[in-house]
Enzyme design. Structure first.
Site, PDB file in Angstrom:
ATOM      1  N   LYS A  13      37.773  62.787  -1.067  1.00 50.92           N
ATOM      2  CA  LYS A  13      36.795  63.727  -1.661  1.00 50.92           C
ATOM      3  C   LYS A  13      35.876  63.048  -2.666  1.00 50.92           C
ATOM      4  CE  LYS A  13      39.413  66.668  -3.770  1.00 50.92           C
ATOM      5  NZ  LYS A  13      40.713  66.085  -3.670  1.00 50.92           N
ATOM      6  N   ARG A  88      41.199  74.549  -7.731  1.00 46.70           N
ATOM      7  CA  ARG A  88      42.428  73.848  -7.359  1.00 46.70           C
ATOM      8  C   ARG A  88      43.596  74.834  -7.197  1.00 46.70           C
ATOM      9  NH1 ARG A  88      41.208  68.216  -8.751  1.00 46.70           N
ATOM     10  NH2 ARG A  88      43.112  67.108  -9.194  1.00 46.70           N
ATOM     11  N   ARG A 127      46.018  50.411  -1.731  1.00 45.52           N
ATOM     12  CA  ARG A 127      44.832  50.314  -2.594  1.00 45.52           C
ATOM     13  C   ARG A 127      45.126  49.404  -3.788  1.00 45.52           C
ATOM     14  NH1 ARG A 127      42.433  55.562  -2.502  1.00 45.52           N
ATOM     15  NH2 ARG A 127      44.227  56.293  -3.676  1.00 45.52           N
ATOM     16  N   ARG A 160      47.285  51.009  -9.072  1.00 39.92           N
ATOM     17  CA  ARG A 160      47.272  52.093 -10.066  1.00 39.92           C
ATOM     18  C   ARG A 160      48.593  52.852 -10.021  1.00 39.92           C
ATOM     19  NH1 ARG A 160      42.072  55.516  -8.648  1.00 39.92           N
ATOM     20  NH2 ARG A 160      43.775  56.982  -8.464  1.00 39.92           N
ATOM     21  N   ARG A 171      52.169  64.322  -5.946  1.00 39.88           N
ATOM     22  CA  ARG A 171      50.851  64.974  -5.988  1.00 39.88           C
ATOM     23  C   ARG A 171      50.599  65.771  -4.704  1.00 39.88           C
ATOM     24  NH1 ARG A 171      46.118  61.272  -7.579  1.00 39.88           N
ATOM     25  NH2 ARG A 171      45.183  63.225  -8.225  1.00 39.88           N
TER      26      ARG A 171
END
Ligand code: AMP
Length: 218
Positions: A13, A88, A127, A160, A171
């Protein structure tokens, strides 16, 4: 156009929002970015946001709505907007609907980027980020020239904290409980457009823009 971009955390997104917004000539608004800016500015509200952001929890709905209301009166929202990261939760969507109804500016479409969980976990796990200049790589899909080092400044790349498998799964679970019901919410209002979010940045962006062209013609 007034748009909302939905998708799981890690569905792309944040990457697509500014591209899509600029191709339809509206401003992209990321609530995550608004919160981070308030935290960085050290305002009273920013200090309250920080507690939630640091824990990876959602900011309470009333605080989110207050910020949205203030943001909507900025001049750059006059010609439309694309929200990324908002709403959300269903209560946020309900309040947003009332707010927009009061101003007679209904939403034109809600786009959901469809990406399966296994793809999200694979993207996040691979990532790597440069802690110095923020450049983002992927061990498989966008590898740096030298393994583990930033192409631009050679700083060792890091993973991260929120890209670790356990955090990603947490999440995704929160998304399932609180945000996924929005798909039904917007489907019932005939606003939902589902777009396949698996592919290159350009491919996915093109699919979203095409879906929007169909809407603006209908
Ligand atoms: P994001 O950059 O969209 O992943 O958002 C980063 C953080 O900001 C989230 O983990 C939440 O703490 C907060 N946040 C962003 N948008 C919202 C929202 N609509 N409602 C509640 N909290 C939010």
């Amino acid at each position: 156009m007034r748009l909302v971009l939905l998708g799981k955390p890690g569905s792309g997104k944040g990457t697509q929002a500014p591209r899509v917004a600029s191709s339809v000539g509206v401003v992209a608004i990321s609530t995550g970015d608004l919160f981070r800016a308030a935290v960085a500015a050290g305002t009273v509200l920013g200090r309250r946001f920080k507690e939630f952001l640091d824990r990876g929890e959602l900011v309470p709905d009333d605080l989110v709505l207050k910020m949205i209301e203030e943001r909507l009166v900025e001049p750059d929202c006059k010609s439309g907007f694309l929200f990324d990261g908002f709403p959300r939760t269903v209560p946020q969507a309900e309040s947003f609907e009332l707010l927009l109804r009061g101003r007679k500016i209904p939403i034109d479409a809600v786009i959901n980027l469809d990406v399966p969980d296994n793809v999200i976990v694979e993207r996040a796990e691979g990532r790597r980020t440069c802690p110095k200049d923020g450049r983002v790589y992927h061990v498989k899909f966008a590898a740096p020239k030298v393994v583990g080092a930033c192409d631009a400044c050679q700083t060792p790349l890091v993973q991260r904290a929120d890209d670790h498998r356990d955090v990603v799964k947490k999440r995704l679970e929160e998304y399932r409980q609180k945000t996924a019901p929005l798909l039904d919410f917007y489907q019932k209002r005939n606003l939902l457009k589902r777009v396949d979010g698996v592919g290159t940045l350009e491919e996915v962006g093109e699919r979203v823009v095409q879906a929007l062209q169909i809407i603006s013609k209908s």
